[in-house]
Design an enzyme around this catalytic site. Structure first.
Site, PDB file in Angstrom:
ATOM      1  CE1 TYR A 112      -2.987  -3.052   0.302  1.00 33.11           C
ATOM      2  CE2 TYR A 112      -3.341  -2.584   2.617  1.00 33.11           C
ATOM      3  CZ  TYR A 112      -3.584  -3.358   1.510  1.00 33.11           C
ATOM      4  OH  TYR A 112      -4.432  -4.438   1.605  1.00 33.11           O
ATOM      5  N   PRO A 258     -15.244  -4.911   2.520  1.00 38.05           N
ATOM      6  CG  PRO A 258     -14.967  -3.945   4.623  1.00 38.05           C
ATOM      7  CD  PRO A 258     -14.223  -4.272   3.366  1.00 38.05           C
ATOM      8  N   GLY A 260     -17.976  -3.388  -0.438  1.00 41.67           N
ATOM      9  CA  GLY A 260     -18.014  -3.407  -1.891  1.00 41.67           C
ATOM     10  C   GLY A 260     -16.760  -2.985  -2.621  1.00 41.67           C
ATOM     11  N   GLY A 261     -15.790  -2.373  -1.923  1.00 41.71           N
ATOM     12  CA  GLY A 261     -14.577  -1.946  -2.606  1.00 41.71           C
ATOM     13  C   GLY A 261     -14.880  -0.928  -3.695  1.00 41.71           C
TER      14      GLY A 261
END
Length: 334
Positions: A112, A258, A260-261
């Protein structure tokens, strides 16, 4: 990986708490948990049950007590999960606020940024409060902004662990997860490197990401696995079989995306159900996850303080068992 929620309809969440009351309760809860003591701030009202019910805490690996609703730090990086955020101080404020609201499980990864997310966590939270669990991942590289490539070479993974320790300013990482299984490297070789780091005291527990029950079973022949992080939410249950396996074996299941992204959650039926209960579809989705299984550890992420508070409010949603059954039936058809 997570999406930011929508605004709350009015000052009060239907059947749960006012914003002001919630924040006060969450602050007390967060301080208590971080001191190493689990406490129930508010109980169920009459026949209603909260999203997490009586199982608001999960014990990762037998010795890491965490609040089941944690925080995913991925979205604190720059656009495309690349580079530094445009407002670095805001990112630090979001991390600190997550702890104040009771999150004591922070999820990140060396990919990230890459690297910047781990550095942000240390900037914002070090020295770390007692009871905070930082889970990071390695084994996936970022050659470019839109590129995610598995890399499970043992020597590379050993370097990943050492570099994450340095960036996070830790002597030991409580939870280190293999970000992806590299199809070019035998799983046993990749996990063998992590087992070596564990034996050296650099890792406390090991987890996996995007794996089937068969892969988890195979991995456990090399090293104990305490968590699995697969994509899963109210409208995407591709990994239902892996969740069932985790339930049976009492392995923590950390659903990424969690709410839907990048795909979001736009189901009209669920939108109406959420509105009927005075919450957003994102809050309903998080509450559903907490109600779905006591091993689920949602890690919603956001770069917005307002959305963070809304996400954390999901754990106080109160519905009857019949209402949960209705929501589950709607979700199954979503």
């Amino acid at each position: 990986m997570n999406d930011e929620g929508l605004g709350i309809n009015g000052e009060r969440l239907c059947g749960i708490l006012t914003r002001r009351a919630f924040v006060r309760a969450a602050l007390v809860s967060g301080a208590t948990i971080l001191a190493g003591r689990a406490a129930t701030v508010l109980g169920a009202v009459s026949e209603k049950t909260t999203a997490a019910g009586e199982n608001s805490i999960f014990n990762i690996g037998g010795d890491l007590l965490v609040n089941r609703l944690g925080f995913g730090a991925m979205r604190l990086t720059g656009e495309g999960i690349w580079g530094w955020p445009p407002d670095r101080e805001n990112a630090r404020k979001v991390l600190r606020r997550a702890l104040e609201l009771g999150a004591n499980l922070i999820d990140t990864a060396d990919a990230y940024g890459p690297e910047t997310d781990e550095l942000l966590i240390a900037e914002a939270l070090y020295p770390y409060p007692k009871g905070l669990v930082i889970a990071t991942k390695g084994g996936q590289i970022r050659p470019g902004r839109e590129q995610w490539v598995p890399k499970g070479d043992p020597e590379y993974l050993k370097q990943c662990v050492d570099k994450s320790l340095k960036r996070l300013k830790l002597e030991r990482i409580d939870l280190y997860q293999l970000h992806r299984i590299d199809p070019k490297v035998p799983m046993e070789d990749s996990l063998g490197a992590l087992k070596e780091a564990q034996s050296a005291g650099k890792i406390r527990h090991i987890g996996l990401s995007e794996v089937s029950p068969e892969q988890v079973e195979r991995a456990r022949k090399t090293v104990p696995i305490v968590t699995v992080q697969n994509r899963y939410n109210i409208t995407d249950r591709k990994w239902e079989n892996t969740l069932s396996y985790c339930e049976k074996e009492q392995i923590g299941f950390m659903p990424w995306a969690p709410v839907g992204g990048t795909r979001g959650m736009t189901n009209a039926t669920l939108e109406k159900a959420a509105k009927d209960h005075g919450v957003t579809i994102y809050q309903l989705g998080l509450a559903w996850l907490l109600h779905r299984s006591s091993v689920i550890l949602p890690i919603p992420g956001t770069s917005s303080l307002a959305h963070l508070e809304e996400n954390m409010a999901a754990r106080k949603i109160q519905l009857t068992e019949e209402e949960w059954k209705t929501i589950d039936a709607l979700a199954s058809r979503a």
